[in-house]
Design a protein around this motif. Sequence first.
Motif, PDB file in Angstrom:
ATOM      1  N   PHE A 140      35.995  40.827  35.788  1.00  0.00           N
ATOM      2  CA  PHE A 140      34.865  41.672  35.392  1.00  0.00           C
ATOM      3  C   PHE A 140      33.898  41.911  36.545  1.00  0.00           C
ATOM      4  O   PHE A 140      33.333  42.998  36.702  1.00  0.00           O
ATOM      5  CB  PHE A 140      34.131  41.007  34.218  1.00  0.00           C
ATOM      6  N   SER A 141      33.720  40.895  37.404  1.00  0.00           N
ATOM      7  CA  SER A 141      32.762  41.011  38.505  1.00  0.00           C
ATOM      8  C   SER A 141      33.163  42.080  39.514  1.00  0.00           C
ATOM      9  O   SER A 141      32.322  42.555  40.277  1.00  0.00           O
ATOM     10  CB  SER A 141      32.607  39.661  39.208  1.00  0.00           C
ATOM     11  N   LEU A 146      33.772  45.040  38.913  1.00  0.00           N
ATOM     12  CA  LEU A 146      33.090  46.291  38.561  1.00  0.00           C
ATOM     13  C   LEU A 146      31.868  46.530  39.439  1.00  0.00           C
ATOM     14  O   LEU A 146      31.431  47.669  39.625  1.00  0.00           O
ATOM     15  CB  LEU A 146      32.661  46.265  37.088  1.00  0.00           C
ATOM     16  N   THR A 147      31.320  45.453  39.974  1.00  0.00           N
ATOM     17  CA  THR A 147      30.132  45.565  40.816  1.00  0.00           C
ATOM     18  C   THR A 147      30.391  46.448  42.027  1.00  0.00           C
ATOM     19  O   THR A 147      29.503  47.193  42.463  1.00  0.00           O
ATOM     20  CB  THR A 147      29.707  44.155  41.295  1.00  0.00           C
ATOM     21  N   ILE A 191      29.923  39.740  47.510  1.00  0.00           N
ATOM     22  CA  ILE A 191      30.534  39.752  46.175  1.00  0.00           C
ATOM     23  C   ILE A 191      31.973  39.244  46.249  1.00  0.00           C
ATOM     24  O   ILE A 191      32.402  38.419  45.435  1.00  0.00           O
ATOM     25  CB  ILE A 191      30.493  41.170  45.576  1.00  0.00           C
ATOM     26  N   THR A 201      22.675  40.403  35.156  1.00  0.00           N
ATOM     27  CA  THR A 201      23.638  39.858  36.115  1.00  0.00           C
ATOM     28  C   THR A 201      23.857  40.869  37.244  1.00  0.00           C
ATOM     29  O   THR A 201      23.455  42.038  37.132  1.00  0.00           O
ATOM     30  CB  THR A 201      24.983  39.597  35.422  1.00  0.00           C
ATOM     31  N   THR A 253      26.517  42.443  38.023  1.00  0.00           N
ATOM     32  CA  THR A 253      27.292  43.580  37.518  1.00  0.00           C
ATOM     33  C   THR A 253      26.408  44.523  36.717  1.00  0.00           C
ATOM     34  O   THR A 253      26.484  45.752  36.858  1.00  0.00           O
ATOM     35  CB  THR A 253      28.460  43.088  36.635  1.00  0.00           C
ATOM     36  N   GLU A 254      25.550  43.960  35.869  1.00  0.00           N
ATOM     37  CA  GLU A 254      24.610  44.792  35.109  1.00  0.00           C
ATOM     38  C   GLU A 254      23.619  45.469  36.047  1.00  0.00           C
ATOM     39  O   GLU A 254      23.234  46.628  35.833  1.00  0.00           O
ATOM     40  CB  GLU A 254      23.871  43.924  34.091  1.00  0.00           C
ATOM     41  N   ALA A 272      24.207  46.484  39.045  1.00  0.00           N
ATOM     42  CA  ALA A 272      24.892  47.615  39.667  1.00  0.00           C
ATOM     43  C   ALA A 272      24.861  48.836  38.751  1.00  0.00           C
ATOM     44  O   ALA A 272      24.693  49.974  39.208  1.00  0.00           O
ATOM     45  CB  ALA A 272      26.339  47.232  39.999  1.00  0.00           C
ATOM     46  N   SER A 273      25.017  48.600  37.447  1.00  0.00           N
ATOM     47  CA  SER A 273      24.941  49.700  36.481  1.00  0.00           C
ATOM     48  C   SER A 273      23.537  50.296  36.446  1.00  0.00           C
ATOM     49  O   SER A 273      23.368  51.521  36.403  1.00  0.00           O
ATOM     50  CB  SER A 273      25.317  49.189  35.078  1.00  0.00           C
ATOM     51  N   THR A 330      36.743  52.754  46.465  1.00  0.00           N
ATOM     52  CA  THR A 330      37.157  51.717  45.518  1.00  0.00           C
ATOM     53  C   THR A 330      38.660  51.504  45.556  1.00  0.00           C
ATOM     54  O   THR A 330      39.144  50.366  45.521  1.00  0.00           O
ATOM     55  CB  THR A 330      36.715  52.091  44.089  1.00  0.00           C
TER      56      THR A 330
END
Length: 427
Positions: free
Chosen positions: A58-59, A61-62, A161, A241, A243-244, A246-247, A280
Amino acid sequence: MNGVGFSALILFVTLVIFICLNIPISISLGLSSAITLLVTGCPLGVIPSMMQATVQKFSLLTIPLFVFAGALMDKGGISKRLINLADNILGSVHGGLGFVSVLGALFFAAISGSGTATVAAMGSILIPAMIKQGYDAGFSSALSAISGSLGTVIPPSITFIIYGMITGESISNLFLAGIIPGIIFAAMLCITVYVVSKKNNWKGVTERADAKTILKSFLDALPGFLSPVIVLGGIYSGIFTPTEAASVAVVYSFIVSTLIYKELTFEKFKETLFNTAKTTGIILLIIMNAGIFSWVLTQQGIAAALTEFAISLSVNKYIMLIIINIVFLIAGCVMDNTSALYILVPIILPIAQALDINLIHLGVILVLNLSIGQVTPPVGPNLYVAADIGKVKFEDICKKIVPLILMSIVALLVITFVPWLTTCLIK
C-alpha cells in the motif's frame, strides 16, 4: 568454491555482463537473478510471485501521488513564483541567482520528492536566466543539476520511501531525519556558489527589490509555500499517514494550479498525467526486478556471507560507515537510486545491525550518497537533464561540477560522523 560462492559469482558476473551490453539495469537485475536460480536448480516459478509481492504494498501508492503533485505544481506555476521571490531578495548580490537556484530547488524539492523533476522544473527557468546575466553556462547547468539532488534528501523524498519499505523503518521519521542534512547540503552549495561567483564577479544587474515588491512576490508564492507545510505538518502531527499526505498534496496542488494561479490548462493536465504514469512505470519496473535480485541475495545465502566478510574487515562502526560511503558513491555512478537500494541495503542492513548503527542515520547517509550519485557520470541523470537545458557539452558540465561535488562530500562526512544531526528532530 562452495555453493554460496558459486551463486554469488553467477549472480554478479551475469549482472556486470548485461550492464556492459547496455541492457537497462532494471532488466539486467531480473535476468541475472533468473539465470542464478536456473543454474542453482531453483524453480523459476517463484519469479512472478516475487515480482507481485514486491510491488503489492500500500505504501507504494505514495510514489505516483507525490510525483503527480510535483508535476501539477510545476505546470501550475509554483516554480516560477518561488524563483521570482528568491530573485527579488538575492538576485543583486554576488552569486545571487546561484543562491536562487539552490533555495528554489530546496523549496520545490519539498513538493516533488524527485531530484530529476526538480532539475527539470527549476533549471528550465534558472539556467537561461543565469547565462543571460553573465554566469558561465557550464557552471550554471552544473549548479542546477546538483541543486536538483536536494529533491532526493528533502522530504517528501521518494528515495526515503523506498528505503523505508526495504528496511521497515518509519517513513515519517526518515522524512524528519532528512531536514537538517538537506539544509546542510544546501548551505555547502551556497558557500561554493559565493566563492566561485566572487572570483568571477557574477551578480545580478539590478538593485535589490524594495520591501513592497518583496512582499507582493511573497504573497504570490504563498500558496506554494503552504503545500509542504500542509503535507509535512499533517504527517508529523499524526493527522494523516505519508500515503494519505500524498493524496492531500495532489488535491491541494490541483486546487492551487486551477483555482488560484489558473495556469493548469487541460493540455498541461494531460501532460502531467502522462509524465506521472511514465515515471511510475519506470520506478515499478525497477522495484520488481530489484526485488527479485534482493530475494536471491538472501535465499542463496550471499547476503549473509558478504556480511560476515565485511565484519571481518573491521568492527569499528565509523570505519564501516566510511566503507559504506565509498561503496554507495561508486554505486551512484553506475546505477539509479532504486536499484542501488534494493541491491545493497539487504547486504548492508545486517552489518549495520551487528555494529549497532542507527538505521535512520544509515538511511540518511545512503540517500545523501545517492543524491551525489545523481550528478556523477556515467549515469548521473541530473547532469544530462541540465546539460540539455543549458545547451552545454557533457564534458563541460562534468568539469564545472567538481567543486560542487567536493563540497557535497564534505556535507556527507559531517552527517556521517555527527549522527545527532539526523536524529535530533525525531521524538
